[in-house]
Enzyme design. Structure first.
Site, PDB file in Angstrom:
ATOM      1  CB  SER A  89       4.053 -36.454 -47.143  1.00  0.00           C
ATOM      2  OG  SER A  89       3.546 -35.148 -47.177  1.00  0.00           O
TER       3      SER A  89
ATOM      4  CE1 TYR B  36       8.305 -35.762 -51.848  1.00  0.00           C
ATOM      5  CE2 TYR B  36       6.345 -34.493 -51.289  1.00  0.00           C
ATOM      6  CZ  TYR B  36       7.436 -35.234 -50.899  1.00  0.00           C
ATOM      7  OH  TYR B  36       7.656 -35.474 -49.555  1.00  0.00           O
TER       8      TYR B  36
ATOM      9  CE  LYS C 160       7.732 -38.906 -49.880  1.00  0.00           C
ATOM     10  NZ  LYS C 160       8.862 -39.709 -49.440  1.00  0.00           N
TER      11      LYS C 160
HETATM   12  P1  NAD Z   1      16.294 -34.077 -47.567  1.00  0.00           P
HETATM   13  O1  NAD Z   1      16.364 -33.792 -49.024  1.00  0.00           O
HETATM   14  O2  NAD Z   1      16.913 -33.108 -46.629  1.00  0.00           O
HETATM   15  O3  NAD Z   1      16.894 -35.519 -47.262  1.00  0.00           O
HETATM   16  C1  NAD Z   1      16.865 -36.569 -48.188  1.00  0.00           C
HETATM   17  C2  NAD Z   1      18.253 -37.162 -48.239  1.00  0.00           C
HETATM   18  O4  NAD Z   1      18.255 -38.273 -49.133  1.00  0.00           O
HETATM   19  C3  NAD Z   1      19.318 -36.201 -48.745  1.00  0.00           C
HETATM   20  O5  NAD Z   1      20.401 -36.217 -47.855  1.00  0.00           O
HETATM   21  C4  NAD Z   1      19.711 -36.752 -50.113  1.00  0.00           C
HETATM   22  O6  NAD Z   1      21.069 -36.487 -50.416  1.00  0.00           O
HETATM   23  C5  NAD Z   1      19.416 -38.225 -49.935  1.00  0.00           C
HETATM   24  N1  NAD Z   1      19.084 -38.981 -51.156  1.00  0.00           N
HETATM   25  C6  NAD Z   1      18.139 -38.700 -52.083  1.00  0.00           C
HETATM   26  N2  NAD Z   1      18.091 -39.685 -53.002  1.00  0.00           N
HETATM   27  C7  NAD Z   1      19.007 -40.612 -52.634  1.00  0.00           C
HETATM   28  C8  NAD Z   1      19.409 -41.879 -53.149  1.00  0.00           C
HETATM   29  N3  NAD Z   1      18.855 -42.393 -54.252  1.00  0.00           N
HETATM   30  N4  NAD Z   1      20.371 -42.577 -52.492  1.00  0.00           N
HETATM   31  C9  NAD Z   1      20.930 -42.088 -51.351  1.00  0.00           C
HETATM   32  N5  NAD Z   1      20.601 -40.908 -50.825  1.00  0.00           N
HETATM   33  C10 NAD Z   1      19.642 -40.189 -51.445  1.00  0.00           C
HETATM   34  O7  NAD Z   1      14.741 -34.299 -47.218  1.00  0.00           O
HETATM   35  P2  NAD Z   1      14.025 -34.351 -45.826  1.00  0.00           P
HETATM   36  O8  NAD Z   1      13.268 -33.099 -45.627  1.00  0.00           O
HETATM   37  O9  NAD Z   1      14.964 -34.795 -44.766  1.00  0.00           O
HETATM   38  O10 NAD Z   1      12.954 -35.483 -46.122  1.00  0.00           O
HETATM   39  C11 NAD Z   1      13.200 -36.845 -45.815  1.00  0.00           C
HETATM   40  C12 NAD Z   1      12.037 -37.674 -46.291  1.00  0.00           C
HETATM   41  O11 NAD Z   1      10.831 -37.202 -45.690  1.00  0.00           O
HETATM   42  C13 NAD Z   1      11.787 -37.630 -47.791  1.00  0.00           C
HETATM   43  O12 NAD Z   1      11.349 -38.903 -48.209  1.00  0.00           O
HETATM   44  C14 NAD Z   1      10.663 -36.633 -47.934  1.00  0.00           C
HETATM   45  O13 NAD Z   1       9.915 -36.846 -49.084  1.00  0.00           O
HETATM   46  C15 NAD Z   1       9.858 -36.918 -46.691  1.00  0.00           C
HETATM   47  N6  NAD Z   1       9.040 -35.791 -46.226  1.00  0.00           N
HETATM   48  C16 NAD Z   1       9.632 -34.592 -45.999  1.00  0.00           C
HETATM   49  C17 NAD Z   1       8.840 -33.526 -45.586  1.00  0.00           C
HETATM   50  C18 NAD Z   1       9.448 -32.170 -45.346  1.00  0.00           C
HETATM   51  O14 NAD Z   1       8.688 -31.195 -45.276  1.00  0.00           O
HETATM   52  N7  NAD Z   1      10.753 -32.023 -45.209  1.00  0.00           N
HETATM   53  C19 NAD Z   1       7.462 -33.692 -45.378  1.00  0.00           C
HETATM   54  C20 NAD Z   1       6.906 -34.952 -45.600  1.00  0.00           C
HETATM   55  C21 NAD Z   1       7.702 -36.009 -46.023  1.00  0.00           C
HETATM   56  C1  UD1 Z   2       4.667 -28.512 -48.272  1.00  0.00           C
HETATM   57  C2  UD1 Z   2       4.710 -29.378 -49.501  1.00  0.00           C
HETATM   58  C3  UD1 Z   2       3.928 -30.642 -49.284  1.00  0.00           C
HETATM   59  C4  UD1 Z   2       4.385 -31.359 -48.029  1.00  0.00           C
HETATM   60  C5  UD1 Z   2       4.186 -30.400 -46.870  1.00  0.00           C
HETATM   61  C6  UD1 Z   2       4.593 -31.047 -45.552  1.00  0.00           C
HETATM   62  C7  UD1 Z   2       4.880 -27.762 -51.306  1.00  0.00           C
HETATM   63  C8  UD1 Z   2       4.166 -27.055 -52.421  1.00  0.00           C
HETATM   64  N1  UD1 Z   2       4.146 -28.626 -50.595  1.00  0.00           N
HETATM   65  O1  UD1 Z   2       3.377 -27.970 -48.229  1.00  0.00           O
HETATM   66  O2  UD1 Z   2       4.081 -31.506 -50.377  1.00  0.00           O
HETATM   67  O3  UD1 Z   2       3.605 -32.490 -47.813  1.00  0.00           O
HETATM   68  O4  UD1 Z   2       4.986 -29.242 -47.115  1.00  0.00           O
HETATM   69  O5  UD1 Z   2       5.931 -30.904 -45.330  1.00  0.00           O
HETATM   70  O6  UD1 Z   2       6.056 -27.550 -51.082  1.00  0.00           O
HETATM   71  N2  UD1 Z   2       3.640 -19.786 -47.338  1.00  0.00           N
HETATM   72  C9  UD1 Z   2       3.584 -18.425 -47.482  1.00  0.00           C
HETATM   73  N3  UD1 Z   2       4.672 -17.799 -48.022  1.00  0.00           N
HETATM   74  C10 UD1 Z   2       5.792 -18.475 -48.419  1.00  0.00           C
HETATM   75  C11 UD1 Z   2       5.828 -19.878 -48.241  1.00  0.00           C
HETATM   76  C12 UD1 Z   2       4.722 -20.504 -47.705  1.00  0.00           C
HETATM   77  O7  UD1 Z   2       2.585 -17.790 -47.152  1.00  0.00           O
HETATM   78  O8  UD1 Z   2       6.733 -17.847 -48.918  1.00  0.00           O
HETATM   79  C13 UD1 Z   2       2.479 -20.468 -46.743  1.00  0.00           C
HETATM   80  C14 UD1 Z   2       1.823 -21.469 -47.665  1.00  0.00           C
HETATM   81  O9  UD1 Z   2       0.839 -20.863 -48.440  1.00  0.00           O
HETATM   82  C15 UD1 Z   2       1.250 -22.473 -46.670  1.00  0.00           C
HETATM   83  C16 UD1 Z   2       2.202 -22.388 -45.463  1.00  0.00           C
HETATM   84  O10 UD1 Z   2       2.931 -21.195 -45.612  1.00  0.00           O
HETATM   85  O11 UD1 Z   2       0.001 -22.043 -46.256  1.00  0.00           O
HETATM   86  C17 UD1 Z   2       3.170 -23.558 -45.411  1.00  0.00           C
HETATM   87  O12 UD1 Z   2       3.800 -23.680 -46.678  1.00  0.00           O
HETATM   88  P1  UD1 Z   2       4.940 -24.750 -46.958  1.00  0.00           P
HETATM   89  O13 UD1 Z   2       6.016 -24.622 -45.960  1.00  0.00           O
HETATM   90  O14 UD1 Z   2       5.308 -24.615 -48.407  1.00  0.00           O
HETATM   91  O15 UD1 Z   2       4.237 -26.154 -46.681  1.00  0.00           O
HETATM   92  P2  UD1 Z   2       2.926 -26.786 -47.325  1.00  0.00           P
HETATM   93  O16 UD1 Z   2       2.228 -25.857 -48.221  1.00  0.00           O
HETATM   94  O17 UD1 Z   2       2.118 -27.335 -46.205  1.00  0.00           O
END
Ligand code: NAD
Ligand code: UD1
Length: 344
Positions: A130, A155, A159
């Site tokens: 991330s 969290y 990472k």
């Molecule tokens: P998500 O929660 O939708 O998907 C994660 C999936 O993993 C879920 O389906 C959950 O049921 C499964 N899971 C969790 N622990 C498990 C385990 N021990 N065994 C088997 N299944 C398990 O999350 P996402 O948004 O799709 O994110 C996927 C990955 O990307 C994660 O590692 C997250 O940290 C990373 N990531 C997400 C974001 C974001 O904004 N969504 C940003 C940066 C990194």
């Molecule tokens: C989130 C995660 C971060 C992850 C990143 C990328 C949190 C606290 N951080 O951060 O760990 O790496 O996504 O996926 O969840 N905002 C508003 N009003 C709201 C919600 C959000 O103004 O109700 C603003 C926030 O201040 C920010 C922007 O929208 O400026 C995006 O917010 P968000 O979607 O939570 O993502 P990140 O803060 O980038």
């Protein structure tokens, strides 16, 4: 790796990013093997994937940190060429309250998979990292060489730790090739509205809060601060369409498949290269969907980074990947997905 029998284990394949990636893997000729324990996913995600693909997909329900269970999966599915490891807990706020839950799941799952890779001669792993590792960067846009900042949450720390575990394994000449993808802010949904993000409870992230407010589930969106040093005073992020992000995983596997070396560590920023503010997101959402959003300006959210966006040159050239969809596309698709949920 040959595409014909290219089975790829996708942990967390029923989740938000995983489900979109499974679709793109099949489109590209890979055979995804989903492993998910459904702690943060619904079974309907699998139906959504199958509706889009018009075929069944292979799913194992279980914990990817469970060595014996995973050994069984690998034994059942011969010829696994690689893994994409999405499975993790991802709620930043919860991780502050329950750090052990996050450290246990997010690191244990990776350790188990790495052990299994050695035992079963699986050489390729794509890991979900991330942009959170950069914290508030000193220089923008951030490149892969930009310094990592101390994590703001357990969290975020998982990472960083997982990246270090992977790097240490490669430094020890363990026979694994690693791609760590540092995602910027994934948003949107599949254009079919069959799969998308399913936030549990009140969403923390901006776009699910926007769509739920537009749908009348939330009364009002609060913009967290308008006194930042950006063009309109609100925070700036690099929002990437989840389908573009999914395709980056296919490119990462193709890239790994061409590697002749036995042990390499490769990190890529996956974003669009462009920053958008909170008000840019709101205005674009209103424009493309012809909806008025109820919002107000509130105080800053503790821990928020002012601005971050990616330099994506390395992914463009080395992975031969580029984000193709716009913020407008993502916000249209996010709204279409929200409307599909409302009908249920
Ligand atoms: P998500 O929660 O939708 O998907 C994660 C999936 O993993 C879920 O389906 C959950 O049921 C499964 N899971 C969790 N622990 C498990 C385990 N021990 N065994 C088997 N299944 C398990 O999350 P996402 O948004 O799709 O994110 C996927 C990955 O990307 C994660 O590692 C997250 O940290 C990373 N990531 C997400 C974001 C974001 O904004 N969504 C940003 C940066 C990194
Ligand atoms: C989130 C995660 C971060 C992850 C990143 C990328 C949190 C606290 N951080 O951060 O760990 O790496 O996504 O996926 O969840 N905002 C508003 N009003 C709201 C919600 C959000 O103004 O109700 C603003 C926030 O201040 C920010 C922007 O929208 O400026 C995006 O917010 P968000 O979607 O939570 O993502 P990140 O803060 O980038």
């Amino acid at each position: 790796m040959s595409k014909h029998s290219s089975k790829v284990i996708v942990t967390g394949g029923a989740g938000y990013i995983g489900s979109h990636t499974v679709v793109e893997l099949v489109n590209a000729g890979y055979e995804p093997i989903i492993v998910d324990n459904f702690v943060n996913a619904e079974k309907s995600a699998i139906q959504g994937i199958e509706t889009i693909l018009e075929r069944k997909v292979t799913v194992y329900e279980g914990d990817c940190a469970d060595h014996d269970f995973m050994k069984g999966v690998i034994a059942q599915e011969s010829d696994i060429v690689g893994l994409i490891h999405f499975a993790a807990y991802k709620a930043v706020g919860e991780s502050v309250k329950k750090p052990l839950k996050y450290y246990r799941n997010n690191t244990d799952s990776l350790l188990t998979l790495l052990e299994l890779m050695v035992e079963h001669n699986i050489h390729h792993i794509v890991f979900s990292s991330s942009c959170t590792v950069y914290g508030q960067p000193d220089k923008l846009p951030v490149t892969e060489e930009s310094p990592k900042k101390p994590a703001e949450s357990p969290y975020g720390n998982t990472k960083q730790i997982c990246e270090e575990i992977l790097e240490d394994c490669v430094n020890s000449e363990m026979p694994v090739n690693v791609v760590a993808l540092r995602y910027f802010n994934p948003i949107g949904a599949h254009v079919s509205a069959q799969i998308g993000e399913l936030p549990l409870g009140v969403p923390n992230n901006l776009v699910p809060f926007v769509t739920q407010t537009a749908a009348g589930i939330r009364e009002k969106l609060t913009v967290f601060g308008n006194d930042y040093n950006t063009h309109d005073g609100t925070c700036l992020r690099d929002y990437i369409h989840v389908v573009d992000l999914a395709k980056a995983h296919v490119s990462a596997l193709n890239y790994l498949g061409k590697k002749s070396e036995a042990s390499t560590y490769n990190v890529f920023n996956i974003g669009t290269g462009t920053g958008s503010t909170v008000l840019d997101v709101i205005n674009t959402f209103e424009d493309v969907n012809d909806i008025k959003l109820n919002y107000t300006i509130g105080p800053r959210r503790a821990g928020d980074v002012e601005k971050v966006y990616a330099n994506v040159d390395y992914a463009n050239t080395e992975l031969n990947w580029k984000a193709e969809l716009s913020l407008a596309d993502a916000l249209k698709d996010a709204w279409r997905w929200q409307l599909s949920l409302k009908k249920d």
